[in-house]
Scaffold this motif. Structure first.
Motif, mmCIF file in Angstrom:
data_model
loop_
_atom_site.group_PDB
_atom_site.id
_atom_site.type_symbol
_atom_site.label_atom_id
_atom_site.label_comp_id
_atom_site.label_asym_id
_atom_site.label_seq_id
_atom_site.Cartn_x
_atom_site.Cartn_y
_atom_site.Cartn_z
ATOM 1 N N VAL A 275 0.838 -1.205 0.000
ATOM 2 C CA VAL A 275 0.000 0.000 0.000
ATOM 3 C C VAL A 275 0.869 1.250 0.000
ATOM 4 O O VAL A 275 0.604 2.210 -0.738
ATOM 5 C CB VAL A 275 -0.962 -0.010 1.208
ATOM 6 C CG1 VAL A 275 -1.677 1.337 1.343
ATOM 7 C CG2 VAL A 275 -1.980 -1.134 1.070
ATOM 8 N N LEU A 276 1.925 1.251 0.801
ATOM 9 C CA LEU A 276 2.814 2.415 0.865
ATOM 10 C C LEU A 276 3.475 2.681 -0.489
ATOM 11 O O LEU A 276 3.540 3.827 -0.951
ATOM 12 C CB LEU A 276 3.884 2.200 1.938
ATOM 13 C CG LEU A 276 4.899 3.339 2.106
ATOM 14 C CD1 LEU A 276 4.222 4.572 2.672
ATOM 15 C CD2 LEU A 276 6.058 2.915 2.992
ATOM 16 N N ILE A 277 3.949 1.621 -1.126
ATOM 17 C CA ILE A 277 4.636 1.785 -2.415
ATOM 18 C C ILE A 277 3.644 2.184 -3.515
ATOM 19 O O ILE A 277 3.957 2.996 -4.386
ATOM 20 C CB ILE A 277 5.364 0.474 -2.799
ATOM 21 C CG1 ILE A 277 6.480 0.169 -1.795
ATOM 22 C CG2 ILE A 277 5.949 0.559 -4.204
ATOM 23 C CD1 ILE A 277 7.100 -1.222 -1.952
ATOM 24 N N ALA A 278 2.432 1.636 -3.460
ATOM 25 C CA ALA A 278 1.467 1.829 -4.555
ATOM 26 C C ALA A 278 0.617 3.087 -4.401
ATOM 27 O O ALA A 278 0.036 3.557 -5.389
ATOM 28 C CB ALA A 278 0.558 0.607 -4.655
ATOM 29 N N MET B 22 11.823 -1.738 -9.738
ATOM 30 C CA MET B 22 12.191 -0.872 -8.611
ATOM 31 C C MET B 22 13.620 -1.177 -8.164
ATOM 32 O O MET B 22 14.005 -2.344 -7.987
ATOM 33 C CB MET B 22 11.222 -1.091 -7.447
ATOM 34 C CG MET B 22 11.531 -0.257 -6.217
ATOM 35 S SD MET B 22 10.458 -0.685 -4.820
ATOM 36 C CE MET B 22 8.889 -0.162 -5.454
ATOM 37 N N SER B 23 14.388 -0.121 -7.971
ATOM 38 C CA SER B 23 15.773 -0.318 -7.536
ATOM 39 C C SER B 23 15.807 -0.766 -6.084
ATOM 40 O O SER B 23 14.860 -0.547 -5.321
ATOM 41 C CB SER B 23 16.560 0.980 -7.683
ATOM 42 O OG SER B 23 16.097 1.949 -6.749
ATOM 43 N N ASP B 24 16.903 -1.390 -5.711
ATOM 44 C CA ASP B 24 17.061 -1.836 -4.323
ATOM 45 C C ASP B 24 17.033 -0.640 -3.373
ATOM 46 O O ASP B 24 16.466 -0.724 -2.270
ATOM 47 C CB ASP B 24 18.377 -2.601 -4.162
ATOM 48 C CG ASP B 24 18.348 -3.956 -4.869
ATOM 49 O OD1 ASP B 24 17.236 -4.438 -5.166
ATOM 50 O OD2 ASP B 24 19.433 -4.504 -5.126
ATOM 51 N N ASP B 25 17.632 0.464 -3.784
ATOM 52 C CA ASP B 25 17.645 1.659 -2.927
ATOM 53 C C ASP B 25 16.234 2.187 -2.689
ATOM 54 O O ASP B 25 15.881 2.563 -1.566
ATOM 55 C CB ASP B 25 18.508 2.766 -3.564
ATOM 56 C CG ASP B 25 19.992 2.467 -3.461
ATOM 57 O OD1 ASP B 25 20.348 1.573 -2.662
ATOM 58 O OD2 ASP B 25 20.783 3.119 -4.170
ATOM 59 N N GLU B 26 15.420 2.197 -3.754
ATOM 60 C CA GLU B 26 14.035 2.690 -3.598
ATOM 61 C C GLU B 26 13.239 1.748 -2.699
ATOM 62 O O GLU B 26 12.459 2.185 -1.855
ATOM 63 C CB GLU B 26 13.358 2.810 -4.965
ATOM 64 C CG GLU B 26 11.961 3.439 -4.888
ATOM 65 C CD GLU B 26 11.287 3.554 -6.240
ATOM 66 O OE1 GLU B 26 10.105 3.947 -6.262
ATOM 67 O OE2 GLU B 26 11.936 3.249 -7.271
ATOM 68 N N PHE B 27 13.449 0.447 -2.868
ATOM 69 C CA PHE B 27 12.740 -0.512 -2.020
ATOM 70 C C PHE B 27 13.137 -0.326 -0.561
ATOM 71 O O PHE B 27 12.274 -0.278 0.331
ATOM 72 C CB PHE B 27 13.048 -1.940 -2.469
ATOM 73 C CG PHE B 27 12.438 -2.985 -1.567
ATOM 74 C CD1 PHE B 27 11.091 -3.285 -1.658
ATOM 75 C CD2 PHE B 27 13.212 -3.632 -0.602
ATOM 76 C CE1 PHE B 27 10.526 -4.238 -0.810
ATOM 77 C CE2 PHE B 27 12.654 -4.570 0.243
ATOM 78 C CZ PHE B 27 11.295 -4.880 0.146
ATOM 79 N N GLY C 280 12.203 1.469 4.919
ATOM 80 C CA GLY C 280 12.629 2.310 6.041
ATOM 81 C C GLY C 280 11.564 3.294 6.464
ATOM 82 O O GLY C 280 11.372 3.556 7.664
ATOM 83 N N THR C 281 10.837 3.842 5.483
ATOM 84 C CA THR C 281 9.747 4.774 5.802
ATOM 85 C C THR C 281 8.673 4.088 6.620
ATOM 86 O O THR C 281 8.175 4.641 7.612
ATOM 87 C CB THR C 281 9.129 5.336 4.499
ATOM 88 O OG1 THR C 281 10.131 6.063 3.795
ATOM 89 C CG2 THR C 281 7.949 6.238 4.796
ATOM 90 N N LEU C 282 8.292 2.867 6.227
ATOM 91 C CA LEU C 282 7.260 2.138 6.956
ATOM 92 C C LEU C 282 7.743 1.778 8.358
ATOM 93 O O LEU C 282 6.969 1.857 9.327
ATOM 94 C CB LEU C 282 6.857 0.881 6.178
ATOM 95 C CG LEU C 282 5.693 0.068 6.769
ATOM 96 C CD1 LEU C 282 4.448 0.935 6.940
ATOM 97 C CD2 LEU C 282 5.381 -1.141 5.884
ATOM 98 N N ILE C 283 9.009 1.416 8.496
ATOM 99 C CA ILE C 283 9.560 1.121 9.826
ATOM 100 C C ILE C 283 9.509 2.371 10.699
ATOM 101 O O ILE C 283 9.083 2.317 11.874
ATOM 102 C CB ILE C 283 11.006 0.592 9.712
ATOM 103 C CG1 ILE C 283 11.003 -0.827 9.123
ATOM 104 C CG2 ILE C 283 11.703 0.597 11.074
ATOM 105 C CD1 ILE C 283 12.385 -1.366 8.790
ATOM 106 N N ASP C 284 9.901 3.510 10.141
ATOM 107 C CA ASP C 284 9.851 4.767 10.897
ATOM 108 C C ASP C 284 8.425 5.100 11.322
ATOM 109 O O ASP C 284 8.191 5.573 12.447
ATOM 110 C CB ASP C 284 10.416 5.916 10.053
ATOM 111 C CG ASP C 284 11.920 5.815 9.866
ATOM 112 O OD1 ASP C 284 12.561 5.056 10.624
ATOM 113 O OD2 ASP C 284 12.454 6.489 8.958
ATOM 114 N N THR D 50 12.137 -8.836 1.823
ATOM 115 C CA THR D 50 12.899 -8.518 0.614
ATOM 116 C C THR D 50 11.949 -8.075 -0.504
ATOM 117 O O THR D 50 10.730 -8.271 -0.416
ATOM 118 C CB THR D 50 13.687 -9.745 0.118
ATOM 119 O OG1 THR D 50 12.744 -10.759 -0.280
ATOM 120 C CG2 THR D 50 14.598 -10.283 1.219
ATOM 121 N N LYS D 51 12.516 -7.503 -1.533
ATOM 122 C CA LYS D 51 11.702 -7.107 -2.690
ATOM 123 C C LYS D 51 11.022 -8.338 -3.300
ATOM 124 O O LYS D 51 9.870 -8.283 -3.733
ATOM 125 C CB LYS D 51 12.568 -6.397 -3.733
ATOM 126 C CG LYS D 51 11.744 -5.735 -4.840
ATOM 127 C CD LYS D 51 12.596 -4.898 -5.768
ATOM 128 C CE LYS D 51 13.223 -5.738 -6.851
ATOM 129 N NZ LYS D 51 13.841 -4.940 -7.924
#
Length: 838
Positions: free
Chosen positions: A642-645, A708-713, A718-722, A763-764
């Motif tokens: 949901v966060l990514i989409a 999606m790049s590994d950095d973006e994932f 990290g955003t969801l963890i925060d 993981t992605k």
């Protein structure tokens, strides 16, 4: 500001306006603006639409984008702007960041636009405006142009007057109107204000009987205003309001940083620097002359009265141009209002007594055991008590929720309606006594639920026990007052009748809940049941409702464990004690739980239906995907999806495709059953087409996931963890989090830690696997439910869908109740007394 972006925004504004066309609040607001001086900015259309932003400019040879740039050039300058930054870094670092990010904003030394003069001239005053609303009901708004409170914010003239005119305690205007059976609510205060002009308004919701006594009601209002003038400005009342405001300011709850910075930035425009944080919360200067000055503006010669009722349909002769509201205007003279005042009932109006609920003990309890999570403090055949001491907020506030599980409350539409009226009558009976509690910052509510009813109180803990004991006494000693039953019944009937005027996306959400929730009744069945219910039916029902019950209590904040146990013991004593108790404990088989329909994997269900108000051109889609029961690892996969989409969905469906102003993607939780839903409301495409556009988006999103790049994932993870590790802002927020665990029966009070641990390992590949199994088109475990509400502009498309309901890819739900009865249910996490997980 590209041409393409400008056009997209014009369409978004038009879509928002389409959403508001049948909203009475927007319609009446614009009517008041329309009936003002044409050369004053207040008169203008307040939002905009396709006609004002595209058609009319083109007809004049204007380019909207050029006009926007010109507006920007003329009005945007650094010296007129205010910035607030809220962060954990030190001030030097924040200042450096601000200089780096904002140095490019130019200062052209512009001055603030000022629009002197008041919007209402003499021709717009001493008028009675009769207007026809969309919804059932009658409203009366009495409005005066007054001196803006902002000019005297330290003296608070409008705050003082709104406190008294809007009071609901004994002797107040509302108290008298309520006892006469003429009004169901009243509010008073400043509205539509600026530095140059302001209005003071008294808004009253009328009963059918009150509609027939408009003149008496206005007369009583002016009688109360006369009482205020003759009584003079009371220093003790002013000091009481100040004391309440000061306490609220010093013990205000933390709010989300976004809201806080927006509020302070707004304050910087209005107040001198030393008042940016407090603004008008504190007004320490007692100046009776200032209050008297505003009071003297509340006169018959300065008034305009807006009277809304469907009874005026066919009796009006004018149309407001932007929303099409029909209305008429009559002039009213001073002598007319004087006659209304003289003819009004001679009920005793008086100033309020001193507020006994103002807290005087603001000390903090000593917390012996600093538990992070609620503990089951007490358990019996009658109740369970959960306790959570304050270890985070350190304010003199408490939160108490008492949930009564009553099997008789929901076994039929009649039972559900009667339980609802019971809780409304309790609130009605409590009002004149407990209104002062709410004024003093001690809030309460009694409302019905799908399994019974709840009592909630939040605020300063000092006098909370007194309030809660009074509420419980009202429950135990409940008697049906026939006159109040009639008023509440009339109110509830109108609410059900107005259900058809809900936004189409809200109707879609209702149908989704009706399909998924096992124990729920259709609104039209409740309305039908209500029509033949009388006071005697409620009098017979209440002993049955309370005959067997179980209550669950959650207490938190500045309250000791002994106080919490004492409260629960008191409730048990008065409700279950004695030789003839009004309640008996539940049998283990009687504990009600909310169970959710289990959709079949690999099946696409859809429910097409016409919008209840075919005058509303908007259609709506709710595209729901059911994922499954509460599970840490599954939860975080869904949440990360949901966060990514969310942003890509908004960008594609709203910004690029311009489907409609209301477009969003969100997670859904139905009694512990997790899912995701897309909601789109539109006039440009019918619901079946909207469904197709969502599926096209999901196809597009699949490639985004894979590329999606590994950095973006990692950034999204990290955003969801925060977000999960962010502390609760206030007691209400924390209590809502823990109560959800209790209500759903999941009891995973520590869920943040295991969900964060599961997130860190994600993981992605895991998210792609989740998408492939549950979300993508044709996913083997996908459980899709498409709620399709067809607005007036798509009626022919609805007929076509009904004719072709049998297609090989989807299963049409013809009848909700038959479908619901044929499907399996998820098991509930919440068992009976002996089965409760601890």
């Amino acid at each position: 500001m590209s041409p393409d972006a400008t056009m997209r925004e014009i369409k978004a504004v038009d879509s928002e306006n389409q959403k508001n066309l049948l909203s009475d609040s927007w319609r009446m607001y614009q009517l008041q603006k329309h009936l003002s001086a044409k050369d004053h900015p207040y008169h203008k259309f307040s939002t905009g639409n396709w006609d004002t932003l595209e058609v009319r400019p083109k007809a004049k040879g204007l380019d909207t984008r050029d006009e926007l740039i010109k507006f920007y050039e003329e009005n945007y300058s650094a010296n007129l702007m205010h910035l607030v930054v809220y962060g954990k870094k030190n001030l030097d670092d924040i200042q450096h960041m601000v200089e780096e990010k904002f140095h490019g904003i130019r200062n052209t030394a512009r001055s603030c636009s000022i629009y002197p003069g008041r919007p209402c001239t003499s021709e717009h005053l001493q008028v009675l405006i009769k207007a026809v609303p969309v919804k059932e009901g009658h409203k009366l708004n009495i409005i005066w142009p007054v001196t803006p409170n902002i000019r005297h914010y330290k003296e608070g003239p409008c705050r003082y007057l709104s406190h008294l005119i809007g009071h609901e305690g004994e002797g107040s205007l509302f108290f008298v109107l309520k006892n006469l059976g003429w009004a169901t609510s009243l509010g008073a205060g400043e509205t539509d204000w600026s530095n140059e002009f302001s209005f003071f308004a008294v808004g009253i919701d009328l009963t059918d009987a009150g509609q027939e006594h408009m003149e008496d009601i206005v007369g009583l209002l002016f009688k109360y205003i006369l009482l205020l003038k003759e009584s003079g400005v009371n220093k003790w009342i002013f000091e009481e309001i100040c004391a309440i405001g000061e306490t609220m300011f010093h013990f205000q709850d933390k709010v989300p940083p976004f809201n806080y910075v927006a509020r302070v930035a707004s304050n910087m425009r209005l107040y001198p620097p030393h008042d940016w944080l407090a603004a008008s919360s504190l007004f320490p200067e007692f100046n009776p002359d200032t209050i008297q000055m505003v009071l003297l503006e509340l006169t018959p010669s300065n008034v305009r009265i807006l009277w809304e009722s469907k009874k005026f349909d066919g009796c009006t002769n004018m149309i407001e141009p932007w929303y099409g509201t029909t209305y008429s205007v009559e002039n009213i003279l001073d002598i007319t209002i004087q006659q209304w005042k003289d003819g009004a009932p001679n009920d005793l109006l008086s100033l309020p007594a001193p507020n006994v609920f103002i807290p005087t003990d603001l000390s903090l309890k000593i917390v012996q055991e600093k538990a992070k999570f609620p503990v089951l403090l007490r358990k019996s055949f009658f109740s369970r008590l959960w306790f959570k001491a304050d270890t985070l907020f350190f304010t003199p506030k408490a939160y108490v929720k008492i949930d009564f599980n009553c099997p008789e409350s929901g076994h039929s539409p009649e039972a559900e309606v009667l339980t609802d009226i019971f809780t409304r009558l309790l609130m009605d009976y409590l009002n004149e006594y407990a209104y002062d509690a709410q004024v003093a910052g001690l809030y309460y509510s009694v409302y019905h639920t799908s399994t019974g009813f709840q009592i909630v109180s939040i605020g300063y803990n000092h006098k909370m026990r007194i309030l809660l004991d009074t509420i419980i006494t009202k429950v135990v000693d409940f008697k049906v007052k026939r006159d109040r039953f009639s008023v509440i019944k009339e109110t509830v009937i109108k609410e059900y009748q107005n259900f058809k005027f809900k936004q189409p996306y809200q109707q879609a959400s209702y149908y989704c809940s009706l399909i998924l929730e096992d124990q729920s009744w259709p609104w039209n069945e409740a309305l039908e049941a209500l029509s033949h219910l009388e006071a005697d039916d409620l009098a017979k029902f209440i002993p049955c409702l309370l005959s067997r019950a179980f209550f669950e209590c959650y207490t938190a904040g500045n309250i000791s464990s002994n106080e919490a146990e004492s409260l629960v013991q008191h409730i048990e004593d008065v409700m279950f004690g004695g030789t003839q108790p009004i309640c008996k404990p539940l049998y283990p088989s009687q504990h009600l739980t909310n169970r959710i329909l289990k959709l079949e994997s690999g099946v696409n269900y859809f429910y097409p239906i016409q919008g209840l108000n075919q005058q509303d051109e908007n259609s709506a889609l709710l595209y729901y995907i059911q994922v499954g029961q509460d599970d840490f690892r599954l939860n975080v996969k869904l949440q990360l999806f949901v966060l990514i989409a969310k942003q890509p969905a908004f960008h594609q469906l709203r910004s690029v495709e311009q489907l409609g102003y209301i477009t969003f993607l969100t997670k859904r939780n139905d009694s512990g059953i997790q899912g995701v839903q897309f909601i789109v409301q539109s006039t440009v495409k019918d619901p079946a087409q909207l469904d197709e556009r969502v599926e096209v988006f999901l196809d597009m999103f699949e490639s985004k996931l894979h590329t999606m790049s590994d950095d973006e994932f990692l950034s999204n993870k990290g955003t969801l963890i925060d977000m999960k590790l962010e502390k609760h802002k206030n007691l209400r927020e924390e209590s809502a989090f823990f109560w959800t665990e209790i209500e759903d029966g999941t009891l995973k009070f520590d869920r943040t830690e295991p969900e964060v641990a599961a997130l860190r390992e994600l993981t992605k590949k895991d998210v792609i696997e989740f998408f492939n199994n549950y979300i993508k088109i044709g996913a083997p475990l996908k459980k899709k439910l498409s709620l399709q509400v067809y607005g007036g502009v798509h009626s022919s498309e609805y007929e076509a869908v009904i004719r072709n309901e049998n297609n090989c890819h989807s299963m049409c739900i013809d009848d909700i109740l038959s479908f619901r009865g044929s499907q399996p249910l998820y098991g509930s996490y919440k068992g009976g007394l002996g089965l409760m997980k601890l």
